[in-house]
Design a protein around this motif. Sequence first.
Motif, PDB file in Angstrom:
ATOM      1  N   ARG A   1      -5.462   2.744   7.451  1.00 35.64           N
ATOM      2  CA  ARG A   1      -4.864   2.205   6.424  1.00 35.64           C
ATOM      3  C   ARG A   1      -3.534   2.695   6.066  1.00 35.64           C
TER       4      ARG A   1
ATOM      5  N   GLY B   1      -2.136  -6.752   3.215  1.00 35.40           N
ATOM      6  CA  GLY B   1      -3.294  -6.524   2.186  1.00 35.40           C
ATOM      7  C   GLY B   1      -4.644  -6.287   2.983  1.00 35.40           C
TER       8      GLY B   1
ATOM      9  N   PHE C   1      -9.194 -10.145  -5.087  1.00 35.67           N
ATOM     10  CA  PHE C   1      -8.348  -9.682  -3.934  1.00 35.67           C
ATOM     11  C   PHE C   1      -6.698  -9.363  -4.391  1.00 35.67           C
TER      12      PHE C   1
ATOM     13  N   TRP D   1      -5.536   2.880  -8.314  1.00 38.97           N
ATOM     14  CA  TRP D   1      -6.394   1.916  -7.484  1.00 38.97           C
ATOM     15  C   TRP D   1      -7.270   2.638  -6.686  1.00 38.97           C
TER      16      TRP D   1
ATOM     17  N   CYS E   1      -6.915  -2.948   2.783  1.00 36.87           N
ATOM     18  CA  CYS E   1      -8.273  -3.372   2.089  1.00 36.87           C
ATOM     19  C   CYS E   1      -9.300  -3.051   3.630  1.00 36.87           C
TER      20      CYS E   1
ATOM     21  N   LEU F   1     -11.357   2.169  -2.863  1.00 37.04           N
ATOM     22  CA  LEU F   1     -10.572   1.081  -3.126  1.00 37.04           C
ATOM     23  C   LEU F   1     -11.416   0.310  -4.254  1.00 37.04           C
TER      24      LEU F   1
ATOM     25  N   LEU G   1     -11.518  -2.385  -5.812  1.00 32.82           N
ATOM     26  CA  LEU G   1     -11.677  -3.847  -5.849  1.00 32.82           C
ATOM     27  C   LEU G   1     -13.168  -4.498  -6.307  1.00 32.82           C
TER      28      LEU G   1
END
Length: 281
Positions: A122, A112, A164, A151, A116, A157, A159
Amino acid sequence: MVPFDFAYYRPQSIAEATALFAALEQDGKRPLYYGGGTEIITLSRLNLVRTAAVIDIKAIPECRTLDVSNDSLVLGAALSLTELEEANLFPLLTKAAREVADRTARNQITLGGNICGQIFYRETALPLFVAEADAIIAGPYGIRQCRFNDWFHQQQLQLGRGEFIVQFKVDRAAAALPHFHRKRRKQGEVGYPLVTIAALKKDRTVRIALSGVCPFPFRSAEVEAHLNDRSRPVGERIQAAVDAFPRPILHDIEGSADYRLFVAAQLLEDMLRELGDGETV
Protein backbone atom coordinates in the motif's frame (compact mmCIF):
# COMPACT_ATOMS: atom_id res chain seq x y z
CA MET A 1 -10.20 -15.27 -16.86
CA VAL A 2 -12.12 -14.90 -13.59
CA PRO A 3 -13.25 -18.43 -12.62
CA PHE A 4 -16.83 -17.48 -11.66
CA ASP A 5 -19.75 -15.46 -12.97
CA PHE A 6 -20.69 -12.12 -11.46
CA ALA A 7 -22.97 -9.19 -12.18
CA TYR A 8 -21.38 -5.86 -13.07
CA TYR A 9 -22.86 -2.50 -12.00
CA ARG A 10 -21.70 1.02 -12.83
CA PRO A 11 -23.57 3.56 -10.66
CA GLN A 12 -23.50 7.25 -11.56
CA SER A 13 -23.65 8.69 -8.04
CA ILE A 14 -22.57 8.01 -4.46
CA ALA A 15 -26.18 7.52 -3.37
CA GLU A 16 -26.81 5.02 -6.16
CA ALA A 17 -23.66 3.08 -5.29
CA THR A 18 -24.42 2.75 -1.57
CA ALA A 19 -28.07 1.86 -2.19
CA LEU A 20 -27.01 -0.74 -4.74
CA PHE A 21 -24.51 -2.25 -2.31
CA ALA A 22 -27.17 -2.53 0.40
CA ALA A 23 -29.65 -4.21 -1.98
CA LEU A 24 -27.07 -6.69 -3.27
CA GLU A 25 -25.88 -7.44 0.24
CA GLN A 26 -29.43 -8.16 1.34
CA ASP A 27 -29.75 -10.59 -1.58
CA GLY A 28 -26.66 -12.45 -0.39
CA LYS A 29 -24.47 -11.36 -3.32
CA ARG A 30 -21.52 -10.23 -1.16
CA PRO A 31 -20.77 -7.31 -3.50
CA LEU A 32 -17.38 -5.67 -3.89
CA TYR A 33 -16.61 -2.09 -4.88
CA TYR A 34 -14.41 -1.96 -7.97
CA GLY A 35 -11.87 0.68 -8.98
CA GLY A 36 -9.09 -0.57 -11.23
CA GLY A 37 -9.91 -4.21 -10.53
CA THR A 38 -6.35 -5.52 -10.81
CA GLU A 39 -6.32 -7.07 -7.35
CA ILE A 40 -9.84 -8.52 -7.59
CA ILE A 41 -8.87 -10.25 -10.84
CA THR A 42 -5.55 -11.54 -9.47
CA LEU A 43 -6.97 -12.84 -6.19
CA SER A 44 -10.04 -14.38 -7.80
CA ARG A 45 -7.78 -16.46 -10.02
CA LEU A 46 -6.14 -17.75 -6.83
CA ASN A 47 -9.56 -18.48 -5.30
CA LEU A 48 -8.89 -15.88 -2.59
CA VAL A 49 -11.77 -13.61 -3.64
CA ARG A 50 -15.24 -14.59 -4.74
CA THR A 51 -18.29 -12.41 -5.31
CA ALA A 52 -21.55 -12.44 -7.20
CA ALA A 53 -21.49 -8.71 -7.94
CA VAL A 54 -19.01 -5.86 -8.43
CA ILE A 55 -19.84 -2.17 -8.24
CA ASP A 56 -17.60 0.00 -10.41
CA ILE A 57 -17.15 3.46 -8.85
CA LYS A 58 -15.28 5.04 -11.77
CA ALA A 59 -18.42 6.70 -13.20
CA ILE A 60 -19.06 8.58 -9.94
CA PRO A 61 -17.83 12.15 -10.58
CA GLU A 62 -16.57 12.73 -7.03
CA CYS A 63 -14.38 9.63 -7.29
CA ARG A 64 -12.71 11.04 -10.40
CA THR A 65 -12.03 14.53 -9.02
CA LEU A 66 -8.60 16.08 -9.49
CA ASP A 67 -8.96 19.58 -8.13
CA VAL A 68 -6.73 22.34 -6.78
CA SER A 69 -8.19 25.06 -4.56
CA ASN A 70 -6.50 27.85 -2.64
CA ASP A 71 -5.55 25.63 0.26
CA SER A 72 -6.09 21.98 -0.69
CA LEU A 73 -5.75 19.26 -3.30
CA VAL A 74 -8.70 16.93 -3.82
CA LEU A 75 -7.75 13.54 -5.24
CA GLY A 76 -10.49 11.13 -6.31
CA ALA A 77 -10.06 7.55 -5.16
CA ALA A 78 -10.77 6.23 -8.68
CA LEU A 79 -7.90 8.16 -10.30
CA SER A 80 -5.30 5.83 -11.73
CA LEU A 81 -1.71 6.00 -10.53
CA THR A 82 -0.71 7.09 -14.03
CA GLU A 83 -3.12 10.03 -13.87
CA LEU A 84 -1.69 11.10 -10.52
CA GLU A 85 1.83 10.78 -11.85
CA GLU A 86 1.09 12.88 -14.94
CA ALA A 87 -0.75 15.59 -12.98
CA ASN A 88 2.15 15.82 -10.48
CA LEU A 89 0.21 17.99 -8.03
CA PHE A 90 1.80 16.32 -5.00
CA PRO A 91 5.43 15.47 -5.85
CA LEU A 92 5.91 12.94 -3.05
CA LEU A 93 2.78 11.07 -4.11
CA THR A 94 3.97 11.25 -7.72
CA LYS A 95 7.20 9.49 -6.77
CA ALA A 96 5.37 6.84 -4.75
CA ALA A 97 2.87 6.18 -7.56
CA ARG A 98 5.64 5.93 -10.16
CA GLU A 99 7.32 3.14 -8.17
CA VAL A 100 4.25 0.87 -8.02
CA ALA A 101 4.30 -2.04 -10.50
CA ASP A 102 4.87 -1.18 -14.18
CA ARG A 103 3.30 1.43 -16.46
CA THR A 104 0.66 -0.93 -17.84
CA ALA A 105 -0.49 -1.89 -14.35
CA ARG A 106 -0.41 1.73 -13.15
CA ASN A 107 -2.83 2.64 -15.93
CA GLN A 108 -5.38 0.44 -14.13
CA ILE A 109 -4.44 0.59 -10.44
CA THR A 110 -6.35 3.35 -8.66
CA LEU A 111 -5.31 5.38 -5.65
CA GLY A 112 -8.13 3.99 -3.53
CA GLY A 113 -7.53 0.45 -4.76
CA ASN A 114 -3.84 0.54 -3.89
CA ILE A 115 -4.59 1.77 -0.38
CA CYS A 116 -7.52 -0.57 0.33
CA GLY A 117 -6.07 -3.68 -1.27
CA GLN A 118 -5.13 -6.89 0.49
CA ILE A 119 -1.51 -6.68 -0.70
CA PHE A 120 -0.02 -5.08 2.38
CA TYR A 121 2.56 -2.74 0.83
CA ARG A 122 0.00 0.00 0.00
CA GLU A 123 2.82 2.38 -0.89
CA THR A 124 0.66 5.33 -1.94
CA ALA A 125 -0.54 5.49 1.67
CA LEU A 126 2.87 6.78 2.78
CA PRO A 127 2.63 10.30 1.28
CA LEU A 128 -0.91 10.63 2.67
CA PHE A 129 0.33 9.67 6.13
CA VAL A 130 3.05 12.31 6.25
CA ALA A 131 0.91 15.01 4.60
CA GLU A 132 -1.75 14.35 7.26
CA ALA A 133 -4.41 14.06 4.58
CA ASP A 134 -8.13 13.62 5.15
CA ALA A 135 -10.19 10.78 3.68
CA ILE A 136 -13.75 11.24 2.46
CA ILE A 137 -15.68 7.99 2.96
CA ALA A 138 -19.19 7.12 1.77
CA GLY A 139 -21.40 4.36 3.11
CA PRO A 140 -24.88 3.34 4.19
CA TYR A 141 -24.96 6.06 6.87
CA GLY A 142 -23.87 8.91 4.63
CA ILE A 143 -20.54 10.61 4.00
CA ARG A 144 -17.88 11.17 6.64
CA GLN A 145 -14.49 12.86 6.69
CA CYS A 146 -11.64 11.66 8.87
CA ARG A 147 -7.91 12.13 9.23
CA PHE A 148 -6.17 9.49 7.14
CA ASN A 149 -3.74 8.62 9.96
CA ASP A 150 -6.68 7.92 12.30
CA TRP A 151 -8.35 5.76 9.67
CA PHE A 152 -5.39 3.38 9.90
CA HIS A 153 -6.02 2.94 13.62
CA GLN A 154 -3.77 0.15 14.94
CA GLN A 155 -2.57 -0.46 11.37
CA GLN A 156 -6.00 -1.67 10.23
CA LEU A 157 -8.24 -0.06 7.63
CA GLN A 158 -11.35 1.25 9.36
CA LEU A 159 -13.85 0.83 6.53
CA GLY A 160 -17.24 -0.49 7.54
CA ARG A 161 -19.17 -2.96 5.42
CA GLY A 162 -20.65 -1.07 2.50
CA GLU A 163 -18.26 1.89 2.76
CA PHE A 164 -15.83 3.07 0.09
CA ILE A 165 -13.31 5.89 -0.25
CA VAL A 166 -14.48 8.77 -2.38
CA GLN A 167 -11.61 11.24 -2.15
CA PHE A 168 -8.50 12.33 -0.31
CA LYS A 169 -7.84 15.94 0.67
CA VAL A 170 -4.26 17.16 1.05
CA ASP A 171 -3.17 20.55 2.33
CA ARG A 172 -1.36 22.33 -0.51
CA ALA A 173 1.30 23.68 1.82
CA ALA A 174 2.08 20.14 3.02
CA ALA A 175 2.19 18.85 -0.55
CA ALA A 176 4.85 21.44 -1.40
CA LEU A 177 7.18 20.65 1.55
CA PRO A 178 10.70 19.29 0.97
CA HIS A 179 10.36 15.55 0.52
CA PHE A 180 12.21 12.26 0.30
CA HIS A 181 11.16 8.95 -1.25
CA ARG A 182 13.26 5.84 -1.63
CA LYS A 183 12.49 2.20 -2.38
CA ARG A 184 14.78 -0.80 -1.99
CA ARG A 185 14.06 -4.13 -3.63
CA LYS A 186 15.77 -7.49 -3.31
CA GLN A 187 16.90 -7.35 -6.94
CA GLY A 188 17.35 -4.13 -8.87
CA GLU A 189 14.14 -2.62 -10.20
CA VAL A 190 11.92 -5.70 -10.16
CA GLY A 191 9.91 -7.53 -7.54
CA TYR A 192 8.26 -6.48 -4.33
CA PRO A 193 10.01 -3.91 -2.13
CA LEU A 194 12.05 -4.74 0.92
CA VAL A 195 11.50 -1.27 2.36
CA THR A 196 9.91 1.93 1.08
CA ILE A 197 10.22 5.21 2.93
CA ALA A 198 8.48 8.54 2.36
CA ALA A 199 9.17 11.73 4.28
CA LEU A 200 8.28 15.41 4.44
CA LYS A 201 10.18 18.10 6.31
CA LYS A 202 8.38 21.03 7.94
CA ASP A 203 10.64 23.59 9.55
CA ARG A 204 13.21 21.33 11.25
CA THR A 205 10.90 18.39 11.85
CA VAL A 206 10.72 15.32 9.64
CA ARG A 207 7.62 13.19 9.23
CA ILE A 208 8.21 9.68 7.94
CA ALA A 209 6.17 6.63 6.93
CA LEU A 210 7.38 3.20 5.90
CA SER A 211 6.13 0.18 4.00
CA GLY A 212 7.60 -3.30 3.68
CA VAL A 213 9.10 -3.43 7.16
CA CYS A 214 5.91 -4.70 8.81
CA PRO A 215 2.81 -6.39 7.33
CA PHE A 216 1.23 -2.93 7.12
CA PRO A 217 2.40 0.58 6.22
CA PHE A 218 2.90 2.83 9.23
CA ARG A 219 3.73 6.22 10.61
CA SER A 220 4.86 6.35 14.24
CA ALA A 221 5.06 9.37 16.55
CA GLU A 222 7.66 7.53 18.67
CA VAL A 223 9.87 6.82 15.66
CA GLU A 224 9.67 10.47 14.56
CA ALA A 225 10.47 11.71 18.08
CA HIS A 226 13.72 9.75 18.05
CA LEU A 227 14.70 10.94 14.57
CA ASN A 228 14.01 14.58 15.46
CA ASP A 229 15.95 14.47 18.75
CA ARG A 230 18.95 16.61 17.83
CA SER A 231 20.47 16.29 21.28
CA ARG A 232 21.80 12.89 20.16
CA PRO A 233 24.18 11.80 17.39
CA VAL A 234 22.57 10.66 14.16
CA GLY A 235 23.55 7.02 14.65
CA GLU A 236 21.84 6.88 18.03
CA ARG A 237 18.74 8.60 16.67
CA ILE A 238 18.45 6.06 13.85
CA GLN A 239 19.00 3.04 16.11
CA ALA A 240 16.41 4.28 18.59
CA ALA A 241 13.96 4.85 15.73
CA VAL A 242 14.50 1.34 14.34
CA ASP A 243 14.08 -0.16 17.83
CA ALA A 244 10.74 1.66 18.06
CA PHE A 245 9.29 0.20 14.85
CA PRO A 246 6.00 -1.61 15.47
CA ARG A 247 6.11 -5.40 15.43
CA PRO A 248 6.10 -7.90 13.85
CA ILE A 249 8.90 -7.28 11.37
CA LEU A 250 8.40 -9.14 8.10
CA HIS A 251 10.54 -12.22 7.54
CA ASP A 252 9.96 -13.90 4.18
CA ILE A 253 11.60 -14.92 0.93
CA GLU A 254 12.08 -11.26 -0.03
CA GLY A 255 14.26 -10.63 3.03
CA SER A 256 14.82 -11.61 6.64
CA ALA A 257 13.64 -9.40 9.50
CA ASP A 258 17.23 -8.46 10.35
CA TYR A 259 17.99 -7.51 6.76
CA ARG A 260 14.85 -5.38 6.45
CA LEU A 261 15.84 -3.48 9.60
CA PHE A 262 19.35 -3.01 8.22
CA VAL A 263 17.96 -1.62 4.94
CA ALA A 264 15.52 0.61 6.84
CA ALA A 265 18.35 2.06 8.92
CA GLN A 266 20.32 2.86 5.76
CA LEU A 267 17.32 4.60 4.23
CA LEU A 268 16.73 6.63 7.38
CA GLU A 269 20.34 7.80 7.22
CA ASP A 270 19.92 8.73 3.55
CA MET A 271 16.70 10.58 4.37
CA LEU A 272 18.24 12.62 7.20
CA ARG A 273 21.24 13.51 5.06
CA GLU A 274 19.19 14.51 2.03
CA LEU A 275 16.73 16.60 4.05
CA GLY A 276 19.54 18.31 5.92
CA ASP A 277 18.96 16.68 9.30
CA GLY A 278 22.09 14.57 9.40
CA GLU A 279 24.19 16.81 11.60
CA THR A 280 25.63 15.53 14.87
CA VAL A 281 26.08 17.45 18.10
